[in-house]
Motif scaffolding. Structure first.
Motif, PDB file in Angstrom:
ATOM      1  N   GLN A 311      12.120 -64.947  -0.668  1.00  0.00           N
ATOM      2  CA  GLN A 311      10.556 -64.973  -0.275  1.00  0.00           C
ATOM      3  C   GLN A 311      10.067 -66.023  -0.557  1.00  0.00           C
ATOM      4  O   GLN A 311       8.998 -66.570   0.381  1.00  0.00           O
ATOM      5  CB  GLN A 311       9.931 -63.793  -1.495  1.00  0.00           C
ATOM      6  CG  GLN A 311      10.299 -62.367  -1.032  1.00  0.00           C
ATOM      7  CD  GLN A 311       9.710 -61.340  -1.796  1.00  0.00           C
ATOM      8  OE1 GLN A 311       9.466 -61.606  -3.277  1.00  0.00           O
ATOM      9  NE2 GLN A 311       9.770 -60.245  -1.707  1.00  0.00           N
ATOM     10  N   LEU A 314      11.277 -68.926   2.445  1.00  0.00           N
ATOM     11  CA  LEU A 314      10.750 -69.131   3.779  1.00  0.00           C
ATOM     12  C   LEU A 314       9.330 -69.520   4.055  1.00  0.00           C
ATOM     13  O   LEU A 314       8.332 -69.460   3.377  1.00  0.00           O
ATOM     14  CB  LEU A 314      10.760 -67.705   4.169  1.00  0.00           C
ATOM     15  CG  LEU A 314      12.302 -66.743   4.437  1.00  0.00           C
ATOM     16  CD1 LEU A 314      12.289 -65.385   4.836  1.00  0.00           C
ATOM     17  CD2 LEU A 314      13.175 -67.656   5.323  1.00  0.00           C
ATOM     18  N   LEU A 316       7.545 -69.229   7.013  1.00  0.00           N
ATOM     19  CA  LEU A 316       7.245 -68.684   8.464  1.00  0.00           C
ATOM     20  C   LEU A 316       5.975 -68.931   8.871  1.00  0.00           C
ATOM     21  O   LEU A 316       4.849 -68.709   8.209  1.00  0.00           O
ATOM     22  CB  LEU A 316       8.098 -67.379   8.545  1.00  0.00           C
ATOM     23  CG  LEU A 316       9.199 -67.393   8.116  1.00  0.00           C
ATOM     24  CD1 LEU A 316       9.929 -65.742   8.135  1.00  0.00           C
ATOM     25  CD2 LEU A 316      10.393 -68.146   8.754  1.00  0.00           C
ATOM     26  N   TRP A 319       7.169 -65.771  12.964  1.00  0.00           N
ATOM     27  CA  TRP A 319       7.716 -64.400  12.645  1.00  0.00           C
ATOM     28  C   TRP A 319       6.939 -64.040  11.164  1.00  0.00           C
ATOM     29  O   TRP A 319       6.507 -64.883  10.276  1.00  0.00           O
ATOM     30  CB  TRP A 319       9.232 -64.646  12.394  1.00  0.00           C
ATOM     31  CG  TRP A 319       9.788 -65.437  13.270  1.00  0.00           C
ATOM     32  CD1 TRP A 319       9.400 -65.600  14.563  1.00  0.00           C
ATOM     33  CD2 TRP A 319      11.159 -65.948  12.982  1.00  0.00           C
ATOM     34  NE1 TRP A 319      10.543 -66.365  15.052  1.00  0.00           N
ATOM     35  CE2 TRP A 319      11.596 -66.631  14.413  1.00  0.00           C
ATOM     36  CE3 TRP A 319      11.873 -66.140  11.968  1.00  0.00           C
ATOM     37  CZ2 TRP A 319      12.721 -67.288  14.516  1.00  0.00           C
ATOM     38  CZ3 TRP A 319      13.513 -66.738  12.151  1.00  0.00           C
ATOM     39  CH2 TRP A 319      13.482 -67.309  13.329  1.00  0.00           C
ATOM     40  N   GLN A 320       7.030 -62.728  11.205  1.00  0.00           N
ATOM     41  CA  GLN A 320       6.389 -62.146   9.919  1.00  0.00           C
ATOM     42  C   GLN A 320       7.402 -61.548   8.923  1.00  0.00           C
ATOM     43  O   GLN A 320       8.007 -60.821   9.202  1.00  0.00           O
ATOM     44  CB  GLN A 320       5.311 -60.968  10.466  1.00  0.00           C
ATOM     45  CG  GLN A 320       4.204 -60.510   9.619  1.00  0.00           C
ATOM     46  CD  GLN A 320       3.456 -59.683  10.417  1.00  0.00           C
ATOM     47  OE1 GLN A 320       3.290 -59.465  11.507  1.00  0.00           O
ATOM     48  NE2 GLN A 320       3.096 -58.514   9.178  1.00  0.00           N
ATOM     49  N   ARG A 321       7.215 -62.102   7.876  1.00  0.00           N
ATOM     50  CA  ARG A 321       8.132 -61.407   6.746  1.00  0.00           C
ATOM     51  C   ARG A 321       7.276 -59.983   6.217  1.00  0.00           C
ATOM     52  O   ARG A 321       6.118 -60.050   6.199  1.00  0.00           O
ATOM     53  CB  ARG A 321       8.089 -62.196   5.338  1.00  0.00           C
ATOM     54  CG  ARG A 321       9.190 -61.929   4.408  1.00  0.00           C
ATOM     55  CD  ARG A 321       9.217 -63.069   3.435  1.00  0.00           C
ATOM     56  NE  ARG A 321       8.061 -62.880   2.276  1.00  0.00           N
ATOM     57  CZ  ARG A 321       7.868 -61.974   1.462  1.00  0.00           C
ATOM     58  NH1 ARG A 321       8.623 -60.950   1.382  1.00  0.00           N
ATOM     59  NH2 ARG A 321       6.792 -61.977   0.957  1.00  0.00           N
ATOM     60  N   GLN A 329      14.732 -57.220   3.304  1.00  0.00           N
ATOM     61  CA  GLN A 329      14.010 -58.302   3.817  1.00  0.00           C
ATOM     62  C   GLN A 329      13.824 -58.526   5.317  1.00  0.00           C
ATOM     63  O   GLN A 329      14.291 -59.456   5.571  1.00  0.00           O
ATOM     64  CB  GLN A 329      14.264 -59.662   2.838  1.00  0.00           C
ATOM     65  CG  GLN A 329      14.124 -59.280   1.513  1.00  0.00           C
ATOM     66  CD  GLN A 329      12.710 -59.248   1.148  1.00  0.00           C
ATOM     67  OE1 GLN A 329      11.848 -60.014   1.557  1.00  0.00           O
ATOM     68  NE2 GLN A 329      12.397 -58.498   0.164  1.00  0.00           N
ATOM     69  N   LEU A 331      12.600 -59.663   8.931  1.00  0.00           N
ATOM     70  CA  LEU A 331      11.490 -60.573   9.702  1.00  0.00           C
ATOM     71  C   LEU A 331      11.193 -60.058  10.974  1.00  0.00           C
ATOM     72  O   LEU A 331      11.869 -59.783  11.779  1.00  0.00           O
ATOM     73  CB  LEU A 331      12.145 -61.933   9.704  1.00  0.00           C
ATOM     74  CG  LEU A 331      12.917 -62.546   8.477  1.00  0.00           C
ATOM     75  CD1 LEU A 331      13.631 -63.734   8.725  1.00  0.00           C
ATOM     76  CD2 LEU A 331      11.671 -62.628   7.606  1.00  0.00           C
ATOM     77  N   ARG A 367      13.235 -56.599  14.980  1.00  0.00           N
ATOM     78  CA  ARG A 367      13.335 -57.507  13.731  1.00  0.00           C
ATOM     79  C   ARG A 367      14.819 -58.046  13.381  1.00  0.00           C
ATOM     80  O   ARG A 367      15.782 -57.496  13.859  1.00  0.00           O
ATOM     81  CB  ARG A 367      12.764 -56.677  12.630  1.00  0.00           C
ATOM     82  CG  ARG A 367      13.520 -55.638  12.230  1.00  0.00           C
ATOM     83  CD  ARG A 367      12.729 -54.557  11.503  1.00  0.00           C
ATOM     84  NE  ARG A 367      11.801 -53.856  12.136  1.00  0.00           N
ATOM     85  CZ  ARG A 367      10.835 -53.028  11.700  1.00  0.00           C
ATOM     86  NH1 ARG A 367      10.845 -52.589  10.593  1.00  0.00           N
ATOM     87  NH2 ARG A 367       9.990 -52.516  12.477  1.00  0.00           N
ATOM     88  N   GLU A 392      13.057 -71.139  13.233  1.00  0.00           N
ATOM     89  CA  GLU A 392      11.652 -70.485  13.302  1.00  0.00           C
ATOM     90  C   GLU A 392      10.916 -71.874  14.033  1.00  0.00           C
ATOM     91  O   GLU A 392      10.036 -71.679  14.877  1.00  0.00           O
ATOM     92  CB  GLU A 392      11.036 -70.247  12.250  1.00  0.00           C
ATOM     93  CG  GLU A 392       9.927 -69.159  12.552  1.00  0.00           C
ATOM     94  CD  GLU A 392       8.470 -69.653  12.138  1.00  0.00           C
ATOM     95  OE1 GLU A 392       8.452 -70.563  11.649  1.00  0.00           O
ATOM     96  OE2 GLU A 392       7.575 -68.687  12.064  1.00  0.00           O
TER      97      GLU A 392
END
Ligand SMILES: *Cc1c(COP(=O)(O)O)cnc(C)c1O
Length: 398
Positions: A311, A314, A316, A319-321, A329, A331, A367, A392
């Motif tokens: 967590q 990353l 980013l 892209w969405q965590r 987990q 993405l 995802r 990314e």
């Protein structure tokens, strides 16, 4: 020929929508370092959350079980396939889950899929008037179980307890079941179980919890979501799978003894199938010991360290965590073809991260589903973070 041509046409349409699924052949045991088609890969795709699937103690226990009980069970549980190994495992599982359930009894199944069908059909089938309140992101096996039960099915929106409360209040059904995953398998977030249980107790409903991704990984002793939230109730019906964190295979339902007896008497996916190999049940005794003991506690703690590392690492932008505190987990990418291109790019670098597409997830929410295991090292996770951040930023030419 025409029949085959029709199928081929349908299959081709899957290709056109980037929806064709394929299988990769692994030549080594389930582990972060796996040989696939002759190539070493670093894998972030199994549900072997505690890294027990190839644990030497379990391999030895399976061997011992085969020596003691043979290989096949030979019949269904109600004919002659119910061995001492199954009986002892069920006693141990009931005892393990007893802090959270009244008059706990447990029942071992060949798979979680079958356990879910059994649970829902047995609870609803005795009553022409049953209503199932099903969370919108539930696992396919819960959806199929609800259909098979012939109960009225009312879907409530993801995590939306107020809407569920309104639905329960409006229901006139004598038997009400609220059915939910505890940890959502493709999102990694958790159902608000304490609020759901309070509602179920208020409305005289069962709370049916599928803890496939919680059993073994959540709670100080690995008892899963019920321990995580410190819940105890007669209204709870619990399903834990034994092929994920427990590393072996099969599943169990734990609930009040009367619930379990009803499943044994009524559930067709329990009655009309050959019992799983007793050796598996025997191996699961060792798995349960590991989960409860020092190794289990250490591995759960290590898993938390890896989750935090991913967590935090990353960075980013596009892209969405997804909001998950568990080992799942994901993405969020969006389109199927882009998701599969990214999965292929990672694979080319020796990183195995599966792309998940509809109908497993809603359209437009394809995802990358990263799953972490206590068998990963911090170096493994660092390698994944570097690759994902790089990929990314390369895709950020917008
Ligand atoms: C994996 C899974 C199941 C099915 O369990 P199996 O033992 O693999 O059949 C059920 N529910 C959920 C949420 C799962 O992730």
């Amino acid at each position: 020929m025409e029949l085959i041509a029709r199928l081929d046409q349908q299959l081709q349409s899957l290709d056109e929508r980037s929806l064709r699924r394929t299988r990769r052949v692994a030549d080594t045991p389930c582990s972060p370092c796996v040989q696939v088609d002759g190539r070493p890969m670093l894998a972030f795709c199994s549900n072997d959350y505690l890294g027990l699937a190839a644990h030497p103690r379990l391999i030895e226990a399976l061997r011992e079980g085969a020596t003691k009980y043979g290989v096949g069970s030979g019949a269904s549980h109600l004919i002659s396939g119910h061995s001492r190994a199954h009986a002892v495992l069920e006693e141990r599982l009931a005892e393990f889950m007893s802090p959270h359930l009244e008059s706990a009894r447990a029942l071992y199944f060949c798979t979680g899929y079958m356990a879910n069908l059994a649970m829902l059909t047995a609870l609803a089938a005795g009553d022409a008037d049953a209503e199932i309140f099903s969370e919108s992101l539930n696992h396919a096996s819960l959806i199929d179980g609800a259909r098979l039960s012939r109960a009225t099915v009312t879907v409530y929106p993801h995590g939306d307890t107020p809407v569920l409360a309104t639905m329960l209040a409006a229901s006139t059904a004598a038997t009400k079941l609220v059915v939910t995953d505890s940890v959502f398998s493709m999102d990694g977030d958790m159902a608000p179980l304490p609020a759901l249980l309070a509602l179920c107790e208020q409305h005289g409903a069962w709370l049916v919890v599928d803890d496939a991704h919680g059993f073994g990984t959540l709670g100080a002793n690995g008892r899963g979501a019920l321990e995580h939230f410190n819940l105890r109730s007669q209204n709870l019906v619990y399903m834990g799978t034994l092929g994920k964190a427990a590393g072996v295979g099969g599943a169990f339902v734990a609930a009040h003894a009367s619930v379990i007896e009803s499943i044994v008497q009524r559930a067709r996916t329990y009655i009309y199938t050959t019992a799983a190999a007793p050796a598996l049940a025997h191996a699961l005794l060792s798995s349960l010991d590991i989960i409860k003991g020092a190794i289990g506690r250490e591995r759960r703690a290590h898993l938390q360290v890896l989750i935090a590392q991913l967590q935090q690492g990353l960075t980013l932008r596009r892209w969405q965590r997804m909001p998950s505190e568990t080992a799942i987990q994901p993405l969020l990418i969006g389109e199927n073809d882009e998701t599969m291109r990214l999965a292929a790019a990672l694979y080319a670098q020796g990183l195995w991260v599966p792309g998940i597409r509809p109908p497993t997830v809603p359209v437009g929410t394809a995802r990358l589903r990263v799953t972490l295991s206590a068998a990963h090292t911090e170096q493994d996770v660092a390698q994944l973070i570097t690759a994902l951040n790089q990929l990314e930023s390369e895709s950020w030419y917008g």
